[in-house]
Motif scaffolding. Structure first.
Motif, PDB file in Angstrom:
ATOM      1  N   UNK A  13       4.698  12.925   1.425  1.00 22.68           N
ATOM      2  CA  UNK A  13       3.505  13.018   0.581  1.00 22.68           C
ATOM      3  C   UNK A  13       2.546  11.875   0.878  1.00 22.68           C
ATOM      4  N   UNK A  14       3.068  10.671   0.961  1.00 24.64           N
ATOM      5  CA  UNK A  14       2.217   9.497   1.213  1.00 24.64           C
ATOM      6  C   UNK A  14       1.516   9.605   2.562  1.00 24.64           C
ATOM      7  N   UNK A  15       2.246  10.076   3.581  1.00 25.06           N
ATOM      8  CA  UNK A  15       1.679  10.199   4.924  1.00 25.06           C
ATOM      9  C   UNK A  15       0.903  11.500   5.122  1.00 25.06           C
ATOM     10  N   UNK A  16       0.856  12.333   4.084  1.00 23.10           N
ATOM     11  CA  UNK A  16       0.148  13.616   4.121  1.00 23.10           C
ATOM     12  C   UNK A  16       0.641  14.478   5.278  1.00 23.10           C
ATOM     13  N   UNK A  17       1.960  14.662   5.305  1.00 23.74           N
ATOM     14  CA  UNK A  17       2.575  15.499   6.324  1.00 23.74           C
ATOM     15  C   UNK A  17       3.718  16.273   5.699  1.00 23.74           C
ATOM     16  N   UNK A  18       4.243  17.227   6.432  1.00 24.19           N
ATOM     17  CA  UNK A  18       5.359  18.017   5.937  1.00 24.19           C
ATOM     18  C   UNK A  18       6.655  17.235   6.088  1.00 24.19           C
ATOM     19  N   UNK A  19       7.520  17.383   5.116  1.00 28.46           N
ATOM     20  CA  UNK A  19       8.825  16.720   5.134  1.00 28.46           C
ATOM     21  C   UNK A  19       9.585  17.037   6.419  1.00 28.46           C
ATOM     22  N   UNK A  22       0.841  -1.207   0.000  1.00 30.06           N
ATOM     23  CA  UNK A  22       0.000   0.000   0.000  1.00 30.06           C
ATOM     24  C   UNK A  22       0.870   1.250   0.000  1.00 30.06           C
ATOM     25  N   UNK A  23       1.856   1.290   0.905  1.00 28.60           N
ATOM     26  CA  UNK A  23       2.743   2.457   0.987  1.00 28.60           C
ATOM     27  C   UNK A  23       3.551   2.600  -0.296  1.00 28.60           C
ATOM     28  N   UNK A  24       4.038   1.491  -0.801  1.00 28.51           N
ATOM     29  CA  UNK A  24       4.833   1.523  -2.032  1.00 28.51           C
ATOM     30  C   UNK A  24       4.031   2.114  -3.190  1.00 28.51           C
ATOM     31  N   UNK A  25       2.783   1.737  -3.307  1.00 26.23           N
ATOM     32  CA  UNK A  25       1.916   2.262  -4.363  1.00 26.23           C
ATOM     33  C   UNK A  25       1.742   3.768  -4.214  1.00 26.23           C
ATOM     34  N   UNK A  26       1.533   4.222  -2.997  1.00 23.92           N
ATOM     35  CA  UNK A  26       1.360   5.654  -2.743  1.00 23.92           C
ATOM     36  C   UNK A  26       2.635   6.447  -3.058  1.00 23.92           C
ATOM     37  N   UNK A  27       3.780   5.776  -2.947  1.00 24.42           N
ATOM     38  CA  UNK A  27       5.066   6.438  -3.211  1.00 24.42           C
ATOM     39  C   UNK A  27       5.541   6.243  -4.645  1.00 24.42           C
ATOM     40  N   UNK A  75       7.359  -2.696  -2.967  1.00 22.92           N
ATOM     41  CA  UNK A  75       7.334  -3.041  -1.546  1.00 22.92           C
ATOM     42  C   UNK A  75       8.658  -3.594  -1.043  1.00 22.92           C
ATOM     43  N   UNK A  76       9.492  -4.139  -1.931  1.00 19.44           N
ATOM     44  CA  UNK A  76      10.803  -4.626  -1.492  1.00 19.44           C
ATOM     45  C   UNK A  76      11.653  -3.469  -0.965  1.00 19.44           C
ATOM     46  N   UNK A  77      11.549  -2.327  -1.616  1.00 20.49           N
ATOM     47  CA  UNK A  77      12.294  -1.146  -1.145  1.00 20.49           C
ATOM     48  C   UNK A  77      11.766  -0.662   0.205  1.00 20.49           C
ATOM     49  N   UNK A  78      10.455  -0.731   0.390  1.00 26.18           N
ATOM     50  CA  UNK A  78       9.859  -0.336   1.662  1.00 26.18           C
ATOM     51  C   UNK A  78      10.324  -1.300   2.758  1.00 26.18           C
TER      52      UNK A  78
END
Length: 83
Positions: free
Chosen positions: A64-70, A32-37, A41-44
């Motif tokens: 961006x994926x977590x909808x927060x500021x860097x 899921x996170x990999x798709x958003x990025x 998923x292997x990299x995640x």
């Protein structure tokens, strides 16, 4: 290849733990996170295990994926390193 310093290893481990905790708090799988990025998923998985040092671009994509500021991601990991 040069071996990572103790601080670099600590950062990678803590950053990975942070990403995993954040991802799980959202109820997401690694794919899921990999798709958003736009990644795989292997990299995640590698990142979460502390095997990879994240680039600033990776941090940006995570924010961006977590909808927060860097800066908030970097501050949270930095805080953990100071403990």
């Amino acid at each position: 290849m040069k071996e990572k310093s103790k601080l670099n290893k600590q950062f990678d481990k803590q950053f990975g733990e942070y990403v995993k905790k954040k991802r799980e708090s959202k109820g997401w799988t690694q794919p899921d996170l990999a798709t958003r990025m736009g990644n795989n998923f292997q990299n995640i998985s590698s990142l979460e295990r502390g095997e990879t040092t994240p680039t600033i671009f990776w941090c940006y994509k995570l924010a961006q994926a977590f909808e927060m500021d860097l800066i908030d991601i970097l501050k949270e990991v930095d805080f953990k390193l100071k403990k």
